[in-house]
Design a protein around this motif. Structure first.
Motif, PDB file in Angstrom:
ATOM      1  N   ARG A 103       0.518   4.150  -1.121  1.00 35.46           N
ATOM      2  CA  ARG A 103      -0.125   5.454  -0.900  1.00 35.46           C
ATOM      3  C   ARG A 103      -0.406   5.713   0.581  1.00 35.46           C
ATOM      4  N   ASP A 135      -8.566   5.089  -4.268  1.00 31.15           N
ATOM      5  CA  ASP A 135      -7.206   5.067  -3.715  1.00 31.15           C
ATOM      6  C   ASP A 135      -7.203   4.767  -2.219  1.00 31.15           C
ATOM      7  N   ALA A 136      -8.116   5.351  -1.475  1.00 35.16           N
ATOM      8  CA  ALA A 136      -8.222   5.110  -0.030  1.00 35.16           C
ATOM      9  C   ALA A 136      -6.891   5.340   0.681  1.00 35.16           C
ATOM     10  N   ASP A 137      -6.312   6.506   0.464  1.00 36.84           N
ATOM     11  CA  ASP A 137      -4.987   6.816   1.023  1.00 36.84           C
ATOM     12  C   ASP A 137      -4.946   6.693   2.544  1.00 36.84           C
ATOM     13  N   CYS A 138      -6.008   7.074   3.238  1.00 36.90           N
ATOM     14  CA  CYS A 138      -5.950   7.075   4.702  1.00 36.90           C
ATOM     15  C   CYS A 138      -6.339   5.734   5.279  1.00 36.90           C
ATOM     16  N   GLY A 139      -6.741   4.791   4.434  1.00 39.27           N
ATOM     17  CA  GLY A 139      -7.021   3.441   4.905  1.00 39.27           C
ATOM     18  C   GLY A 139      -8.398   3.285   5.550  1.00 39.27           C
ATOM     19  N   THR A 198     -10.101  10.290  -0.816  1.00 41.30           N
ATOM     20  CA  THR A 198      -9.643   9.528  -1.984  1.00 41.30           C
ATOM     21  C   THR A 198     -10.382   8.201  -2.166  1.00 41.30           C
ATOM     22  N   GLN A 217      -9.235  10.699  -7.925  1.00 44.70           N
ATOM     23  CA  GLN A 217      -9.371  10.922  -6.483  1.00 44.70           C
ATOM     24  C   GLN A 217      -8.422  12.033  -6.098  1.00 44.70           C
ATOM     25  N   CYS A 249      -9.298  11.564   4.510  1.00 45.09           N
ATOM     26  CA  CYS A 249      -8.965  12.171   3.225  1.00 45.09           C
ATOM     27  C   CYS A 249     -10.214  12.073   2.356  1.00 45.09           C
ATOM     28  N   MET A 271     -10.088   5.873   7.462  1.00 44.63           N
ATOM     29  CA  MET A 271     -10.219   6.603   8.726  1.00 44.63           C
ATOM     30  C   MET A 271     -11.070   7.869   8.576  1.00 44.63           C
ATOM     31  N   CYS A 272     -11.683   8.066   7.428  1.00 43.32           N
ATOM     32  CA  CYS A 272     -12.423   9.312   7.156  1.00 43.32           C
ATOM     33  C   CYS A 272     -11.506  10.512   7.360  1.00 43.32           C
ATOM     34  N   ARG A 292       0.843  -1.203   0.000  1.00 38.73           N
ATOM     35  CA  ARG A 292       0.000   0.000   0.000  1.00 38.73           C
ATOM     36  C   ARG A 292       0.875   1.248   0.000  1.00 38.73           C
ATOM     37  N   ARG A 295      -5.260  18.754   3.880  1.00 41.75           N
ATOM     38  CA  ARG A 295      -4.502  17.838   3.037  1.00 41.75           C
ATOM     39  C   ARG A 295      -4.026  18.546   1.770  1.00 41.75           C
ATOM     40  N   PHE A 302      -3.517  14.854   6.522  1.00 38.00           N
ATOM     41  CA  PHE A 302      -4.891  14.360   6.395  1.00 38.00           C
ATOM     42  C   PHE A 302      -5.834  15.432   6.910  1.00 38.00           C
TER      43      PHE A 302
END
Lengths: 436, 106
Positions: free
Chosen positions: A372, B37-41, B48, B105, B46, B43-44, A370, A383, A379
């Motif tokens: 990214r 993309d879900a950059d922050c995984g 993406t 995104q 970002c 966690m709400c 992952r 951001r 964040f």
């Protein structure tokens, strides 16, 4: 304090950019009582020796108070998930009045630039309104327009490089490409592009550390910078919208009535954000791929890894080491009592090396599962607005490098920037032995 | 288990069975659907994993929360159907859900 031999050993295996010379710096970092650890030391960043304070804080005191040092009293947030928690809570952790740590000697000192403001250092709703004004410059549609232009310039820059003789990669490539892109975004004549690089460096320079001698000299340069952009504003405001950032700011109802200092603040933000960060990540990519030859080989065998390599470089480099917040109320955070008005530094450079979230974080691995997942863009509502443009420039320059050069050799350690904010490179001598 | 259809910006459809309780974002990421993309995984933190919920599903997926709402404001392609897919948990009622992915995104 336990004796040195009882100190926890690093969980990471030795890595190429943290060689044995660093072990002495590590010993120093572990030799002071934990309550005296102060990670905001620009000289450690210049020496690339700041890692050990952060390694120690993540393990022993992840939310840490420093007092009495160059930057005075401030909290350090050092773990990935804690940084994310602070970054996404803008009600408790405000970005006003600024987003970088300030030296004690510079606090409460007035100047003609006192009151300078920019949207990154504003809270909602004003932040949201101003940010939205400039967002179209980095929209998918605009990036699609920019990509061929960036590619053409990247190709020209690379084709003009000397082969078989040493040169400075920072000057000839990283600064050139990013300055060209930013000049286009501002709608400036290309021949003025390196003024942007210079002004960007002046903004973040510490007086007496090379680029500017004194605070007064720095403000003198600010005056020229301000005058230049006042000229651009006056040109744009009196003509039809041209689609560049200055025109957007001059015509959008949300920003056209900004005070001169607010306009200048936003220009500074877009200059530093749109130039410095990408520039240093481009240099970082060349450095890292030279240090991790196996990753370089992997990339050359499989160029489709370029986007993933770009994200990994952005994590590994972390071109902005921290962002500052101010507590708007007394708050208990991870067992620590943060007081209203306290300064809080989110150390992105540390969060990106947190092994609870990122596996083998000190290693540069271009095909992570992952890639990214990094905290370099921050964040929450602040951001990075230009993240896709940054990635695009890195992707394009590497696609063009791979077409041309089988190897780029880093000749000696780069000169790193004296800053706890900008984590970057002043110069890096390289040699390209031959073309493809 | 419920079926979610992800429609890429170019129209390519991916019909994926997503477990109950798993987010629509994770359903895409785990199954290699491109465009999230879900950059922050999740966690709400970002924007993406932005999706446009098909109009007929809007009522069942509900309104964005306040933090989600602020983050959606970062997305240039935000509209009345925008959600962060990490904030939509799969449930039996959502079997058949259709979401459209934005051009990029941010």
């Amino acid at each position: 304090m336990p004796p040195l031999e009882e100190m926890p050993v690093s969980s990471a295996a030795p890595v190429p950019d943290l060689d044995t010379s660093a072990s002495q710096a590590r010993d120093v970092a572990y030799s002071v009582p934990i309550d005296q650890v102060d990670p905001a030391q620009p000289e450690l960043f210049r020496q690339n020796d700041m890692w050990w304070n952060f390694e120690r804080l993540r393990k022993e005191d992840p939310v840490h108070l420093s007092e009495g040092g160059e930057f005075g009293r401030y909290w350090s947030i050092t773990k990935y998930n804690d940084i994310m928690a602070v970054d996404t809570d803008h009600q408790t952790f405000s970005s006003e009045p600024g987003i970088a740590l300030v030296r004690e000697e510079d606090k409460n000192r007035e100047s003609e630039f006192t009151g300078l403001s920019m949207f990154i250092a504003m809270d909602p709703p004003k932040h949201d309104i101003q940010r939205k004004t400039v967002t179209p410059a980095v929209s998918p549609a605009n990036l699609a327009v920019l990509e061929p232009l960036i590619r053409e310039r990247a190709a020209k820059i690379l084709d003009d490089l000397p082969v078989g003789e040493p040169f400075d990669w920072v000057d000839k490539v990283s600064m050139e490409l990013t300055a060209m892109t930013l000049a286009t975004l501002f709608g400036m004549p290309q021949e003025d592009r390196r003024l942007l690089t210079y002004w960007s460096d002046v903004v973040t320079a510490t007086p007496g550390q090379g680029l500017v001698g004194t605070r007064e000299e720095k403000f003198g340069i600010f005056r020229d910078y301000h005058a230049y952009f006042t000229g651009l504003w006056n040109e744009r405001v009196n003509s039809e919208p041209t689609g560049d950032l200055i025109s957007m700011l001059a015509h959008d109802p949300a920003t056209r009535d900004m005070s001169p200092l607010e306009y200048f603040g936003n220009v500074i933000l877009l200059t530093v954000g749109g130039n410095d960060t990408t520039r240093n990540t481009i240099t970082g990519s060349v450095y890292a791929l030279d240090k991790w030859k196996d990753q370089d080989a992997k990339l050359r065998a499989n160029p489709s890894l370029v986007p993933s390599m770009v994200s990994e470089t952005i994590r590994w480099q972390t071109p902005l080491a921290h962002m500052k917040r101010r507590a708007t109320r007394d708050v208990e955070f991870r067992g620590k009592q943060i007081l209203e008005g306290d300064t809080v530094a989110m150390w992105y450079v540390s969060g990106n090396r947190d092994d609870e979230v990122i596996e083998r974080p000190n290693d540069y691995i271009i095909d992570r599962a992952r890639p990214r997942q990094h905290i370099s863009f921050g964040f929450g509502i602040h951001r990075c607005v230009g993240n896709r443009l940054a990635e695009l420039q890195l992707k394009v320059i590497w696609e063009e490098i791979l077409r041309r050069f089988p190897e780029i050799v880093v000749l000696e350690e780069p000169k790193r920037v004296y800053s706890t904010f900008v984590k970057g490179y002043e110069s890096m001598p390289v040699l390209i032995p031959r073309r493809n | 288990m419920g079926r979610v259809t992800y429609v890429e910006y170019d129209g390519t459809e991916h019909a994926i069975d997503v477990e109950e309780g798993v987010s629509v974002m994770e359903g895409a990421v785990r199954n290699g659907v491109p465009g999230i993309d879900a950059d922050c995984g999740g966690m709400c933190a970002c924007a993406t994993c932005h999706v446009h919920v098909a109009p007929e599903w809007l009522e069942l997926t509900g309104e964005p929360g306040s933090q989600e709402n602020e983050l959606l404001d970062l997305a240039p392609e935000r509209d009345a159907y925008s959600r962060l897919s990490c904030q939509i948990a799969m449930s039996p009622a959502l079997d058949g859900l259709i979401v459209r992915l934005p051009e990029s995104q941010h």
